[in-house]
Structure formats: structure tokens, C-alpha cells
Design a protein around this motif. Structure first.
Motif, PDB file in Angstrom:
ATOM      1  N   GLU A 130       0.813  -1.204   0.000  1.00  0.00           N
ATOM      2  CA  GLU A 130       0.000   0.000   0.000  1.00  0.00           C
ATOM      3  C   GLU A 130       0.851   1.261   0.000  1.00  0.00           C
ATOM      4  O   GLU A 130       0.338   2.358   0.201  1.00  0.00           O
ATOM      5  CB  GLU A 130      -0.913   0.017   1.230  1.00  0.00           C
ATOM      6  CG  GLU A 130      -1.956  -1.083   1.229  1.00  0.00           C
ATOM      7  CD  GLU A 130      -2.795  -1.064   2.490  1.00  0.00           C
ATOM      8  OE1 GLU A 130      -2.397  -0.361   3.437  1.00  0.00           O
ATOM      9  OE2 GLU A 130      -3.826  -1.739   2.520  1.00  0.00           O
ATOM     10  N   ALA A 131       2.159   1.108  -0.215  1.00  0.00           N
ATOM     11  CA  ALA A 131       3.058   2.259  -0.147  1.00  0.00           C
ATOM     12  C   ALA A 131       2.744   3.296  -1.209  1.00  0.00           C
ATOM     13  O   ALA A 131       2.991   4.485  -1.017  1.00  0.00           O
ATOM     14  CB  ALA A 131       4.511   1.802  -0.282  1.00  0.00           C
ATOM     15  N   GLY A 132       2.205   2.874  -2.340  1.00  0.00           N
ATOM     16  CA  GLY A 132       1.913   3.812  -3.410  1.00  0.00           C
ATOM     17  C   GLY A 132       0.518   4.383  -3.355  1.00  0.00           C
ATOM     18  O   GLY A 132       0.317   5.591  -3.425  1.00  0.00           O
ATOM     19  N   ASP A 133      -0.500   3.511  -3.197  1.00  0.00           N
ATOM     20  CA  ASP A 133      -1.878   3.969  -3.282  1.00  0.00           C
ATOM     21  C   ASP A 133      -2.784   2.899  -2.714  1.00  0.00           C
ATOM     22  O   ASP A 133      -2.478   1.698  -2.785  1.00  0.00           O
ATOM     23  CB  ASP A 133      -2.249   4.276  -4.728  1.00  0.00           C
ATOM     24  CG  ASP A 133      -3.500   5.133  -4.856  1.00  0.00           C
ATOM     25  OD1 ASP A 133      -4.029   5.559  -3.814  1.00  0.00           O
ATOM     26  OD2 ASP A 133      -3.932   5.387  -5.988  1.00  0.00           O
ATOM     27  N   ILE A 134      -3.918   3.311  -2.135  1.00  0.00           N
ATOM     28  CA  ILE A 134      -4.935   2.371  -1.674  1.00  0.00           C
ATOM     29  C   ILE A 134      -6.306   2.707  -2.261  1.00  0.00           C
ATOM     30  O   ILE A 134      -7.309   2.116  -1.883  1.00  0.00           O
ATOM     31  CB  ILE A 134      -5.027   2.349  -0.135  1.00  0.00           C
ATOM     32  CG1 ILE A 134      -5.375   3.713   0.412  1.00  0.00           C
ATOM     33  CG2 ILE A 134      -3.754   1.815   0.475  1.00  0.00           C
ATOM     34  CD1 ILE A 134      -5.655   3.708   1.902  1.00  0.00           C
ATOM     35  N   GLY A 135      -6.349   3.637  -3.197  1.00  0.00           N
ATOM     36  CA  GLY A 135      -7.593   3.943  -3.881  1.00  0.00           C
ATOM     37  C   GLY A 135      -8.662   4.506  -2.972  1.00  0.00           C
ATOM     38  O   GLY A 135      -8.385   5.247  -2.030  1.00  0.00           O
ATOM     39  N   ASP A 136      -9.920   4.128  -3.244  1.00  0.00           N
ATOM     40  CA  ASP A 136     -11.040   4.685  -2.495  1.00  0.00           C
ATOM     41  C   ASP A 136     -11.207   4.056  -1.124  1.00  0.00           C
ATOM     42  O   ASP A 136     -12.116   4.422  -0.386  1.00  0.00           O
ATOM     43  CB  ASP A 136     -12.332   4.534  -3.295  1.00  0.00           C
ATOM     44  CG  ASP A 136     -12.711   3.078  -3.524  1.00  0.00           C
ATOM     45  OD1 ASP A 136     -11.796   2.225  -3.537  1.00  0.00           O
ATOM     46  OD2 ASP A 136     -13.904   2.792  -3.689  1.00  0.00           O
TER      47      ASP A 136
ATOM     48  N   PHE B 181      -9.481   3.264  -8.708  1.00  0.00           N
ATOM     49  CA  PHE B 181     -10.383   2.231  -8.205  1.00  0.00           C
ATOM     50  C   PHE B 181      -9.664   0.884  -8.088  1.00  0.00           C
ATOM     51  O   PHE B 181      -9.906   0.124  -7.146  1.00  0.00           O
ATOM     52  CB  PHE B 181     -11.605   2.107  -9.113  1.00  0.00           C
ATOM     53  CG  PHE B 181     -12.653   3.155  -8.878  1.00  0.00           C
ATOM     54  CD1 PHE B 181     -13.341   3.205  -7.679  1.00  0.00           C
ATOM     55  CD2 PHE B 181     -12.937   4.106  -9.848  1.00  0.00           C
ATOM     56  CE1 PHE B 181     -14.303   4.190  -7.445  1.00  0.00           C
ATOM     57  CE2 PHE B 181     -13.887   5.095  -9.619  1.00  0.00           C
ATOM     58  CZ  PHE B 181     -14.577   5.126  -8.421  1.00  0.00           C
ATOM     59  N   LEU B 182      -8.783   0.565  -9.024  1.00  0.00           N
ATOM     60  CA  LEU B 182      -8.026  -0.685  -8.936  1.00  0.00           C
ATOM     61  C   LEU B 182      -7.092  -0.696  -7.732  1.00  0.00           C
ATOM     62  O   LEU B 182      -6.775  -1.768  -7.202  1.00  0.00           O
ATOM     63  CB  LEU B 182      -7.223  -0.904 -10.220  1.00  0.00           C
ATOM     64  CG  LEU B 182      -8.010  -1.319 -11.464  1.00  0.00           C
ATOM     65  CD1 LEU B 182      -7.095  -1.335 -12.689  1.00  0.00           C
ATOM     66  CD2 LEU B 182      -8.662  -2.681 -11.270  1.00  0.00           C
ATOM     67  N   ALA B 183      -6.655   0.482  -7.292  1.00  0.00           N
ATOM     68  CA  ALA B 183      -5.718   0.554  -6.168  1.00  0.00           C
ATOM     69  C   ALA B 183      -6.333   0.025  -4.881  1.00  0.00           C
ATOM     70  O   ALA B 183      -5.599  -0.271  -3.928  1.00  0.00           O
ATOM     71  CB  ALA B 183      -5.237   1.992  -5.969  1.00  0.00           C
TER      72      ALA B 183
END
Length: 464
Positions: free
Chosen positions: A48-54, A349-351
Motif C-alpha cells: 500500500e506504499a503507493g496507493d490504496i484507492g477509495d 479504483f483498482l488501487a
């Protein structure tokens, strides 16, 4: 990480990546029972270091609905905890075990070098906790989508300008037929800036505006960099029989992008240290002027973003009408800007899949950022298919439309900056081999699918 206390040992990326990536959601309380802190949490944090989306928005609203509980049911499911486990925990059946997660250093959790002191004061914290979800859930999603669209378009425009600046027409550093591909400078700059605004200062930006943090890291930096364009240039080299150049292009691109984010992190840490040193030496009380987490400020910000988005789309459509019949690169740019937003939205959303893992309870491969992998592989495969279509049809209209989709939609769907943030977090975790396995898998799968879709038809049919 040297953040002002010279005697402290540098903190590892896998630890502060959790803080930076989840800074837009909820921080793990120090009193979390060990039931919720397992070996999988460390794997989840690096993915999750980059992105976790919504998921950040859903966690905010879940926390508001479950004020009397430590986590909402959705959060418990994300941690792989069942209702039975929760009930047993509440009855005192489950006992605490030693935590495998190191607490964040005190200087990272209690002190911010940015002027946000009032945001962190006890009184303000009580207010934030009392009314944590300032906007309704629907408006939060709309605001996120608008910010992502605006920053995504700006990122695509910046990538185009850097292609022109460093390309054959100006600086003559990059070209289509060499390992210094056209998008190499934008991938390096985007990775460098990700070290600043997506890792070190992301939590600070989130305290000002969560939507701004999402727009900068996911929208602008994610769209400034592109994995699909990088993969396609290597496919072009392989289709021409330059296999060695293709391999070197991947190795050089990975080396430069990875060290760009390291340089960004280290310089940002140095700047943070200077800010903290200045703050510690100053005796004046600093009142924050950045307290914008109110309903009114969010509405004003969202209105400004809507106006900016309409202006960008209007300019793009107007310029496209003038340039479309000419089939120029400007026509590809403006049409690409019109289709850039869906690519950013889909990646965001994919994140939400990052850190979720595979299996019934997500117990397998939780360290793999599945959302980023899917976004990059799908975008690279679709770009290879459009490249084949351009070769087979070979008309001005087809080239303009296909190239615009490649540049805008697919260029914004794939990302190198997020890939490098995850790669760096894994590299500095307890399992550094995962970083190289993750990147190697993404590159190998994308390149292999591209060979089947693009290179093989060129060899068989013999497109020029």
C-alpha cells in the motif's frame, strides 16, 4: 530517516510508507490489540506504499459509524478478522501477543515540520474525531474524481511537454529508436517527485487536504509517468530485432527510476530536517493558516476544481477541432487530454486491491500490489493492441485516435511513480527480494503479452 534528531536511527521505508500511504485514511492506534497486528500487516503496508484507492474514503466513513469500536466491520474484514474473532476479543478470550510492528518514531507522529500545529492540537483533534467525515460520502467521491481528472490531465500535458523538450526536436536526448525512450525523463521526474509528495510529505499534505494529496500522488504523478509507454518502446525495439537494446532499456529505465525516487526521498528528508530545525529554534507560536478541513472549504475547493476541469476540457476540445484533420501530435495531445480522466479513475479504483491479497481471507500474496499490477499489465497489453491496429490500418484518422488513446487513457492508467514507491518500500523491508520479484513479474508479463499481440503479427504479416 534523520528528521532532526541526530542520534536516531534512520527509519525504514516499509514503516513510513504505511504512514504516508495511509495518511489519507486512518492511522493505526498505538493501543491496537495484537489480534489486528499480524505478520500480514507488514506485507500489506509495503503493497500500500503507493496507493490504496477509495479505501481511504471508506475507512473514514467506517470510523464515523463505529465510534464505539476500535474498527468497523469493513476494517476488520480488510485485516482478515472474522466476527467470531471480534466477539471473542470483546469477551476477553483472545489474549494479546507481541506485536511485530514497530511504532512510528515519536518525531514522526507528534511533530510536523509544516505549519499545521493547530491541526494537531488536542482541541482540534477532538473536533476532527467528532466530525471526521466532513463531506457526505457521495460528495467525497465526486471531489476525488474531479481532483483526479484535473491533476491527471495536467500530468499528461506535462509528460507531453517533457517528450518534446528532451526529444529529437529540442534537446535530442531521447528518441524512439534507442534505450533512452521518450518517456524516460518524465518517469524519472515523476518518481523523484513521488519521493517528496507521495512518501515523505504525503501525510502533511493530507492534513491540509486529503483530496489534494490524492490528486497530487495518484492524479498528477501517476499520469506524469507511464509504464505502458515504456513497455511499448521496448516492444518496438524487439520487433526490429534489437533484443539487446530492449533488455538494456528495461534495466536502464528501472535503474534510473528507482534511484530517482531514492533521491527524492533523501532530499525531502533533508528538507524536512531543515524545517524541523527551524521550527525547534523558533520560539514563536505558529498558528496554522492551512485548516481547510471544513464543509465550506471543501465545497469551495471542489467548485474551483470543477471550473478548472471545464476549462481544460473546453480548451482541449477547441484545439482538437483545429488540429484533428492534420493528424499532428498536437491533435493526439488534445484528444488524449479528453480521454485521460477515465484512465486515472480506473487506476484509482483498482488501487483498492493493493494489500488485499488472494484467497478467501486474503492470506496469500498480500505483499503484492494487485491493483497496480493489473493497471500496468492491462494498459501495456491494450497499448500493444492499438499499436498493431495502427500498423494494420495505417490511416491518419486511425493513427490519431489510437495514439491519443495510448497517450491519454492508457498512459494515465499505467504508472511508474506508484510502481517505484512500492518497489522502494519492498526493497527496504525485511524481504527485499520481493521488490525485484514484483517488478520483474510486471515487466516480464507485460512484455510477453506485448510480443504475442504486437511483435508476432509484425513478424508474420510483415508490417512496415
Amino acid at each position: 530517516m534523520d528528521s532532526g534528531n541526530g542520534h536516531q536511527e534512520p527509519y525504514r521505508t516499509n514503516s513510513f510508507s504505511r504512514e504516508s500511504s495511509l495518511g489519507s485514511s486512518l492511522s493505526l492506534p498505538r493501543s491496537v490489540p495484537a489480534l489486528f497486528i499480524t505478520n500480514g500487516v507488514d506485507s500489506e503496508s509495503v503493497s500500500e506504499a503507493g496507493d490504496i484507492g477509495d479505501r481511504s474514503l471508506r475507512r473514514r466513513h467506517s470510523s464515523g459509524r463505529s465510534s464505539n469500536r476500535l474498527f468497523s466491520s469493513e476494517d476488520l474484514l480488510e485485516q482478515g478478522v472474522t466476527d467470531d474473532d471480534t466477539s471473542r476479543q470483546e469477551q476477553g478470550v483472545l489474549h494479546n501477543t507481541s506485536s511485530v510492528i514497530k511504532p512510528l518514531p515519536e518525531h514522526m507522529t507528534t511533530t510536523s515540520p509544516l505549519p499545521t500545529k493547530s491541526l494537531l492540537s488536542p482541541e482540534t483533534n477532538k473536533t476532527v474525531k467528532k466530525d471526521e467525515a466532513v463531506l457526505p460520502k457521495s460528495l467525497e467521491y465526486i471531489s476525488c474524481l474531479i481532483h483526479l481528472a484535473v491533476f491527471g490531465i495536467l500530468g499528461a500535458i506535462t509528460r507531453y511537454l517533457m517528450q518534446k523538450l528532451f526529444g529529437p526536436s529540442v534537446a535530442r536526448v531521447t528518441s524512439d529508436g534507442s534505450i533512452l525512450y521518450l518517456d524516460l525523463p518524465s518517469n524519472m521526474v515523476g518518481s523523484f517527485l513521488m519521493g517528496w509528495f507521495g512518501v515523505v510529505f504525503k501525510a502533511d499534505i493530507t492534513r491540509v487536504s486529503e483530496f489534494l494529496a490524492i490528486g497530487l500522488s495518484t492524479g498528477y504523478l501517476g499520469s506524469l509517468t507511464t509504464f505502458s509507454g515504456w513497455n511499448q518502446k521496448m516492444l518496438d525495439l524487439s520487433a526490429d530485432g534489437k533484443w539487446l537494446y530492449a533488455v538494456l532499456g528495461f534495466l536502464l529505465g528501472l535503474f534510473l527510476a528507482s534511484y530517482s525516487i531514492i533521491l527524492g526521498i533523501e532530499t525531502a528528508k533533508g528538507f524536512r530536517w531543515l524545517l524541523q530545525r527551524r521550527a525547534s529554534s523558533s520560539k514563536e507560536e505558529r498558528n496554522s493558516c492551512l485548516e481547510v478541513d471544513t464543509f465550506r472549504s471543501h465545497i469551495v475547493s471542489m467548485t474551483l476544481m470543477v471550473v478548472l476541469l471545464v476549462a481544460l476540457l473546453t480548451v482541449s476540445a477547441t484545439q482538437l477541432v483545429k488540429e484533428f484533420d492534420k493528424g499532428t501530435s498536437e491533435a493526439q495531445l488534445w484528444l488524449g487530454c479528453l480521454v485521460a480522466a477515465p484512465g486515472v479513475w480506473l487506476r484509482w479504483f483498482l488501487a483498492r486491491l493493493n494489500g488485499r491479497g488472494l484467497g478467501k481471507d486474503g492470506q496469500y500474496l498480500r505483499w503484492v500490489p494487485l491493483g497496480t499490477v493489473i493497471a500496468n499489465v492491462v494498459a501495456a497489453s491494450a497499448m500493444a493492441a492499438l499499436a498493431t491496429l495502427k500498423k494494420s490500418v495505417d490511416t491518419t484518422t486511425c493513427n490519431t485516435v489510437a495514439s491519443s488513446i495510448q497517450f491519454g487513457l492508457l498512459g494515465c492508467l499505467s504508472t511508474v511513480s506508484t510502481l517505484m514507491a512500492e518497489f522502494n518500500a519492498m526493497r527496504e523491508s525485511d524481504y527485499p527480494w520481493r521488490a525485484y520479484a514484483y517488478v520483474s513479474f510486471t515487466i516480464a508479463v507485460s512484455f510477453a503479452i506485448g510480443i504475442v499481440i504486437y511483435s508476432v503479427p509484425i513478424w508474420v504479416v510483415g508490417f512496415s
